[in-house]
Design a protein around this motif. Structure first.
Motif, short mmCIF file in Angstrom:
data_model
loop_
_atom_site.label_atom_id
_atom_site.label_comp_id
_atom_site.label_asym_id
_atom_site.label_seq_id
_atom_site.Cartn_x
_atom_site.Cartn_y
_atom_site.Cartn_z
N ALA A 137 -37.43 -26.86 -81.03
CA ALA A 137 -36.24 -27.12 -81.84
C ALA A 137 -35.25 -25.96 -81.75
N TYR A 138 -35.76 -24.73 -81.78
CA TYR A 138 -34.88 -23.57 -81.71
C TYR A 138 -34.17 -23.51 -80.35
N LEU A 139 -34.90 -23.73 -79.28
CA LEU A 139 -34.29 -23.74 -77.94
C LEU A 139 -33.27 -24.86 -77.81
N ARG A 140 -33.55 -25.99 -78.44
CA ARG A 140 -32.58 -27.08 -78.42
C ARG A 140 -31.28 -26.66 -79.11
N ILE A 195 -26.29 -34.37 -71.95
CA ILE A 195 -27.54 -33.88 -72.55
C ILE A 195 -27.34 -33.58 -74.03
N LYS A 196 -26.26 -32.88 -74.33
CA LYS A 196 -26.00 -32.51 -75.73
C LYS A 196 -25.78 -33.73 -76.60
N ASN A 197 -25.06 -34.71 -76.07
CA ASN A 197 -24.86 -35.94 -76.83
C ASN A 197 -26.19 -36.64 -77.11
N ILE A 253 -38.77 -30.29 -72.76
CA ILE A 253 -39.07 -29.46 -73.93
C ILE A 253 -38.09 -29.73 -75.06
N ILE A 254 -36.80 -29.88 -74.74
CA ILE A 254 -35.81 -30.14 -75.80
C ILE A 254 -35.66 -31.63 -76.09
N LYS A 255 -36.52 -32.45 -75.47
CA LYS A 255 -36.60 -33.89 -75.71
C LYS A 255 -35.38 -34.66 -75.23
N LEU A 289 -27.53 -26.28 -77.36
CA LEU A 289 -26.39 -27.07 -77.83
C LEU A 289 -25.10 -26.27 -77.87
N VAL A 290 -25.18 -24.97 -78.13
CA VAL A 290 -23.96 -24.18 -78.27
C VAL A 290 -23.79 -23.11 -77.20
#
Length: 233
Positions: free
Chosen positions: A119-122, A7-9, A190-192, A126-127
């Motif tokens: 974008a903020y939730l994404r 997902i992160k990639n 939501i995070i696309k 990520l971290v």
């Protein structure tokens, strides 16, 4: 490679507006920085580290120094981005630091519309986030953050999308989590993370269909057992 890593990639390749990238970077830095004389950002995912490097260079015209370290008790690597120049400017612009004080909750301009919230939730995911592979026995999404107040803030942002997230204490941190499979799928949208959504939905539908078949078979067997028992009485 884990499902969370996939997902992160995927989401680190998303193209966004400058405003969205600042919101994403705010979520990343807020949840990965070490409060030191330098700005140090600790990352455990290679693609996320590259994303941060690119954003800092493009938005703030700086080139972070990257240190790669082997993780203790595992075979993976961690990445430390060291920023000496423009530290206070960056932290203020990302609504993390202002007037000599670190802000627990960012100012509203970071999350003032739906796209900025996404974008903020994404960035936070990520971290600080992970999602169980839907092939496992439990559906579970979590974001592990540092304070109760911040956890509630993140949960409230998520629940603007009716995700039904909840908060619990976990050791010295707080966990924002979702257990419902449909809501986890919604979060991915939501995070696309659209490729992850397709994979997740395929597995979820298969599991749900299999569970329904098992329940019907069990019900049918119970009825047969009942008929047999009645016949012998």
């Amino acid at each position: 490679m884990s499902f969370s890593t996939d997902i992160k990639n995927e989401v680190t390749r998303i193209e966004s507006t400058k405003e969205e990238l600042i919101s994403e970077l705010s979520g990343i830095v807020r949840n990965s920085m070490e409060k030191d004389s330098e700005l140090k950002i600790l990352i455990e995912n290679n693609s996320t580290a590259r994303r941060i490097f690119k954003l800092l260079k493009n938005i703030y015209d700086i080139t972070p120094r990257i240190t790669v370290r082997k993780k203790y008790f595992s075979s993976g690597l961690s990445y430390i981005l060291n920023i000496k120049n423009k530290k206070e400017l960056i932290l203020k612009d990302l609504s993390i630091y202002e007037d000599g004080t670190y802000l627990n909750i960012p100012k509203e301009y970071i999350y003032s519309d739906e796209d900025l919230v996404r974008a903020y939730l994404r960035g936070v995911f990520l971290v600080a986030g992970s999602i169980n592979d839907p092939k496992t026995s439990k559906y579970h999404l979590e974001l592990l953050v540092d304070t109760q107040e911040y956890a509630k803030f993140i949960s409230d942002l998520m629940n603007e999308f009716d995700l039904n997230s909840k908060v619990i204490h976990r050791e010295k941190k707080c966990m924002v989590y979702i257990k419902e499979s449909e809501k986890i799928s919604d979060f991915l949208r939501i995070i696309k993370a659209y490729n992850a959504v397709m994979y997740y939905e395929d597995i979820r539908i298969y599991r749900d269909h299999k569970n329904m078949t098992n329940r019907l078979n069990n019900c049918e067997q119970a009825n047969v057992d009942k008929i047999i028992q009645t016949a012998f009485n």
